[in-house]
Design an enzyme around this catalytic site. Structure first.
Site, PDB file in Angstrom:
ATOM      1  N   TYR A 291       0.852  -1.196   0.000  1.00 19.20           N
ATOM      2  CA  TYR A 291       0.000   0.000   0.000  1.00 19.20           C
ATOM      3  C   TYR A 291       0.885   1.242   0.000  1.00 19.20           C
ATOM      4  O   TYR A 291       1.681   1.457   0.922  1.00 19.20           O
ATOM      5  CB  TYR A 291      -0.900  -0.032   1.227  1.00 19.20           C
ATOM      6  CG  TYR A 291      -2.093   0.884   1.166  1.00 19.20           C
ATOM      7  CD1 TYR A 291      -3.325   0.413   0.711  1.00 19.20           C
ATOM      8  CD2 TYR A 291      -2.017   2.210   1.589  1.00 19.20           C
ATOM      9  CE1 TYR A 291      -4.445   1.233   0.677  1.00 19.20           C
ATOM     10  CE2 TYR A 291      -3.125   3.035   1.551  1.00 19.20           C
ATOM     11  CZ  TYR A 291      -4.332   2.545   1.099  1.00 19.20           C
ATOM     12  OH  TYR A 291      -5.437   3.359   1.068  1.00 19.20           O
ATOM     13  N   TYR A 341      -5.777   5.588  -7.036  1.00 17.66           N
ATOM     14  CA  TYR A 341      -6.012   5.463  -5.594  1.00 17.66           C
ATOM     15  C   TYR A 341      -7.439   4.979  -5.396  1.00 17.66           C
ATOM     16  O   TYR A 341      -8.378   5.767  -5.398  1.00 17.66           O
ATOM     17  CB  TYR A 341      -5.787   6.817  -4.920  1.00 17.66           C
ATOM     18  CG  TYR A 341      -6.146   6.861  -3.451  1.00 17.66           C
ATOM     19  CD1 TYR A 341      -5.391   6.155  -2.506  1.00 17.66           C
ATOM     20  CD2 TYR A 341      -7.218   7.609  -2.998  1.00 17.66           C
ATOM     21  CE1 TYR A 341      -5.702   6.200  -1.162  1.00 17.66           C
ATOM     22  CE2 TYR A 341      -7.539   7.668  -1.651  1.00 17.66           C
ATOM     23  CZ  TYR A 341      -6.783   6.963  -0.734  1.00 17.66           C
ATOM     24  OH  TYR A 341      -7.102   7.024   0.596  1.00 17.66           O
TER      25      TYR A 341
END
Lengths: 387, 422
Positions: A291, A341
């Site tokens: 991430y 995102y």
């Protein structure tokens, strides 16, 4: 009994990734779910479970109505922002492994660029436990995720001699990967370390190019049993391990009050469980989906997950360790810095593609992929494998 | 636009006095009583009208068609060129003589001029000046007023005034109230378990060490070191001016706390820097515990409010004075409309401000006769605030009056008396 090998991802779906989708978040969710269900060779009538983020604007029953599903037998939400991503799959896997549901769709869809933007400063807080947590920080103008991450990044620099260039090398690698992924927002647009260094301050020590982009879009994943998945069109991505985790004195994004600021203890909790549950070690992982909302936390994850020792991540990255031909190719799709995102869900879809052998930047002979969710917050992780 | 404006200003100025707004009623006791009661003026105005009331006599009143002003044309021209902001900056009244109850007045208007463009705190703009005069039945002038506005090009989006209230407020619950009560009392309180004595910040209802719910606190000595810090640049944060430093401070007592490091250049902050506690007042209700380098001088204590005439700006006061001065502009009586136009609340009108300056001066110099009041206008005086008037004789024989509200100077005025002032 463990969860390992008891569930698989059989379908992936997504909308386009944009800066202004021009449609509702519910519509994005429904489109992504339908695409994932079709990818799995199923119809909405086969789906009996839905899982999403607590933060998602579209309730499970709203998505159920749009898809025309008659009845759900399992529905659940996972909290703590982007830390929920792999947690949705963990919940879905537990449901299918225990027979609570047959086919569960995990989804996340938002207009994070054209609608509500997480990076803007908020001013209000309620006196619930989360509001009180924020009240030790917001009044000081300490009000954005970039600022909260920067506080840990500074201490990491102090403790380990890391520099802004070390953070920048992560951004450069992600943008290099995105440049050759046609689905990525930054397709064809790599950056140099000089451009990273010249980009403006957001919250010192973070430059603009240390912060991931903001996107509109949706991603969905279909989870079912490995047995059923093997009868469906694509090779299954079997869940070898799934874990959620917090650390001592855990807060939403303010891990400043106990222990080491240059660390991500919640990710350590997750990693420890992933290795134990899967029976694998870092050396067995062929692709890492880490991430990457902010570059410093990619470095700290490499350390927490055991790919290198404390303070060694800058060297690991400088040596090309996270490149497509490196020791651990990280985010071949370009990650959230380069592709989009979507709160980490697009990374899980990339892990499935790498196992299927259908990724834009395909790594050779991938058998195991590690995926992590948002860090700094309570988080989650997955190990997916072929089979 | 500039040349067109200059030519227009010259043409208007050459016109001289033009018939202005008619005065609907003769000078009368009823309007004077409304005015003195609303403003709290206790002077004897049984025969003569308060001089600062002069403009009231020519106010058109509610529902009356607005008479055109001599300045309308240049103001429109400036609007069209992007100078859409407007703020009154000066109002100077000169009194030739006090007017008597029963007198009928008429008024005229005269264009003054335009100066600019000038760089101002509000943005680039032009000052537009015009005059109004009042005349008696014999054609003699009784008073004249200069009025000046700044027409400015607003910088970026119109700023919503936060009204002096700091927007980033903590939520406070039963488990954290002791901390904020401590801050109000000038103490930095750290929770201490009443059973096992473990210190803990941020606080909570149950001791994580021994699970006691019996809580106590210690008062921190206020010394610590910067454990980590950031410098915020972007995005904009309400109530904050970047760049500013946020730090995790490790107290000598062993717990950590987040706060701003003030009183030094952000570039001088470093991990390990010794800091000490300071309290920063954000507004009337909120104080924050903050940090400053150990060797930094104490911040200037806030100046004590000067002794003077305190006027509580209740909504009743603001509305009653607006109506007593026959000013029916909605921003002086309609809170919803005032807020819709970007104000925090209804606010005091200029006719009242000048009346209060008169009241202040004459209460302190009873028997003196006013020759003029020249007013410079500043921050708005909103309902809910307090206007504090101070001042006295100045070295040059004038009398100065200053009116302070929580946002700063509302008015600074120079008052002149007819007789040389002792």
């Amino acid at each position: 009994m463990t969860l390992s090998g008891r569930a698989a991802i059989a379908g992936i779906g997504a909308t386009e990734f944009s800066k202004e989708s021009g449609r509702s978040e519910l519509r994005l969710a429904a489109e992504a779910c339908l695409a994932a269900i079709h990818d799995a060779g199923l119809t909405p009538a086969d789906v009996d479970g839905l899982v999403t983020f607590t933060a998602d604007a579209s309730a499970e029953i709203a998505v159920q109505r749009e898809l025309g599903i008659d009845a759900l037998r399992f529905f659940s939400r996972v909290d703590y922002g982007g830390g929920a991503a792999c947690g949705t799959v963990a919940h879905a896997a537990m449901a299918v492994a225990t027979g609570q549901a047959d086919v569960v769709v995990c989804y996340r869809a938002f207009n994070e660029r054209s609608g509500h933007r997480f990076g803007q400063a908020g001013a209000s807080s309620r006196a619930d436990s989360t509001g009180l947590e924020f009240s030790w920080h917001l009044p000081f103008g300490f009000a954005t995720p970039a600022a909260w991450v920067a506080m840990q990044a500074r201490r990491y620099m102090h403790d380990h001699g890391a520099t802004s260039e070390d953070f920048g090398r992560v951004a450069v690698a992600m943008r290099r990967h995105a440049a050759t992924n046609p689905k990525a927002w930054f397709h064809g647009r790599p950056i140099t370390l000089e451009e990273h260094q010249a980009s403006r301050w957001i919250v010192d020590p973070l430059h603009l190019l240390d912060c991931c982009q903001e996107s509109d879009g949706g991603v969905a994943l279909v989870v079912t049993t490995p047995e059923r998945a093997r009868d469906l069109p694509h090779p299954p991505a079997v869940i070898r391990a799934a874990a959620q985790g917090t650390g001592p004195g855990q807060m939403m994004m303010f891990g400043y009050y106990t222990g080491d600021l240059a660390a991500l203890p919640a990710m350590n909790t997750v990693g420890t469980r992933l290795w134990k549950q899967s029976g694998l070690t870092p050396g067995d992982v062929h692709v890492g989906i880490l991430y990457d909302h902010f570059t410093p936390f990619v470095l700290m994850q490499l350390e927490e997950l055991g790919f290198c020792g404390r303070g060694e991540a800058p060297g690991y990255v400088a040596d090309g360790g996270i490149e497509l031909d490196g020791r651990l190719p990280v985010n071949p799709h370009g990650g959230q810095l380069g592709e989009a995102y979507i709160h980490g869900m697009n990374g899980i879809a990339e892990a499935v593609r790498q196992l299927r052998g259908t990724a834009a930047n395909q790594v050779a002979d991938v058998e195991h992929v590690l995926v992590t969710a948002g860090t700094g917050v309570p988080t989650s992780g997955l190990v997916l494998g072929t089979g | 636009m500039h040349d067109e404006l200059t030519a227009l200003a010259e043409r208007l100025a050459a016109l001289g006095d033009r018939p202005g707004v008619p005065c609907p009623d003769p000078v009368n006791a009823a309007m004077i009583r409304n005015w003195t009661q609303a403003l709290g003026d206790t002077g004897d105005w049984s025969e003569l009208a308060p001089p600062a009331m002069i403009q009231v006599w020519s106010m058109p009143g509610l529902g009356a068609a607005r008479a055109g002003s001599i300045a309308d044309e240049p103001l429109r021209l400036l609007d069209g060129a992007g100078f859409t902001g407007v703020v009154a900056t000066n109002c100077d009244q000169t009194y030739d003589r006090y007017v008597r109850v029963g007198e009928a007045l008429r008024s005229t208007m005269r264009f003054g001029g335009v100066t600019g463009p000038k760089k101002t705190a509000m943005g680039e703009g032009y000052f537009v000046t015009w005059f109004q005069s009042w005349w008696d039945e014999d054609g003699a002038r009784v008073a004249e007023m200069l009025f000046r506005v700044l027409k400015f090009r607003p910088r970026g989006a119109p700023r919503r005034p936060s009204g002096g209230r700091y927007p980033l407020r903590p939520a406070i619950g039963p488990d954290t109230r002791f901390f904020w009560d401590g801050v109000d009392a000038g103490e930095l309180r750290v929770q201490k378990c009443a059973d096992c004595a473990a210190l803990r910040h941020p606080p909570g209802p149950m001791c994580p060490e021994c699970h006691s719910v019996e809580r106590d606190h210690v008062v921190a000595a206020g010394r610590g070191t910067v454990h980590s810090y950031v410098v915020h640049h972007h995005p904009p944060v309400p109530g904050r001016t970047p760049p500013y430093v946020v730090a995790v401070v490790e107290l000598d007592e062993g717990v950590r706390i987040v706060g701003n490091v003030n009183g030094c250049d952000p570039a001088d902050v470093h991990v390990g820097m010794p800091v000490r506690l300071v309290f920063e007042r954000m507004d009337d209700d909120l104080v924050l515990p903050q940090w400053t380098p150990l060797d930094a001088p104490d911040p200037e204590p806030p100046a004590p409010r000067p002794e003077g005439l305190d006027i509580a700006l209740t909504p009743t006061f603001v509305i009653a004075t607006a109506l007593a001065t026959r000013d029916h502009t909605p921003v002086h009586h309609d809170p919803a409309l005032a807020r819709a136009q970007g104000s925090q609340d209804i606010f005091l009108n200029i006719l009242t401000t000048i009346g209060l300056v008169q009241r202040y001066a004459l209460e302190r110099e009873p028997g003196a006769e006013l020759a003029s009041i020249a007013v410079r206008l500043g921050a708005p005086a909103y309902a809910g605030d307090t206007l504090t008037l101070t001042g006295g004789p100045a070295a040059d024989g004038t009398y100065t009056v200053r009116g302070l509200v929580s946002l700063g100077d509302h008015v600074t005025a120079t008052v002149r008396f007819k007789e040389p002032h002792p």
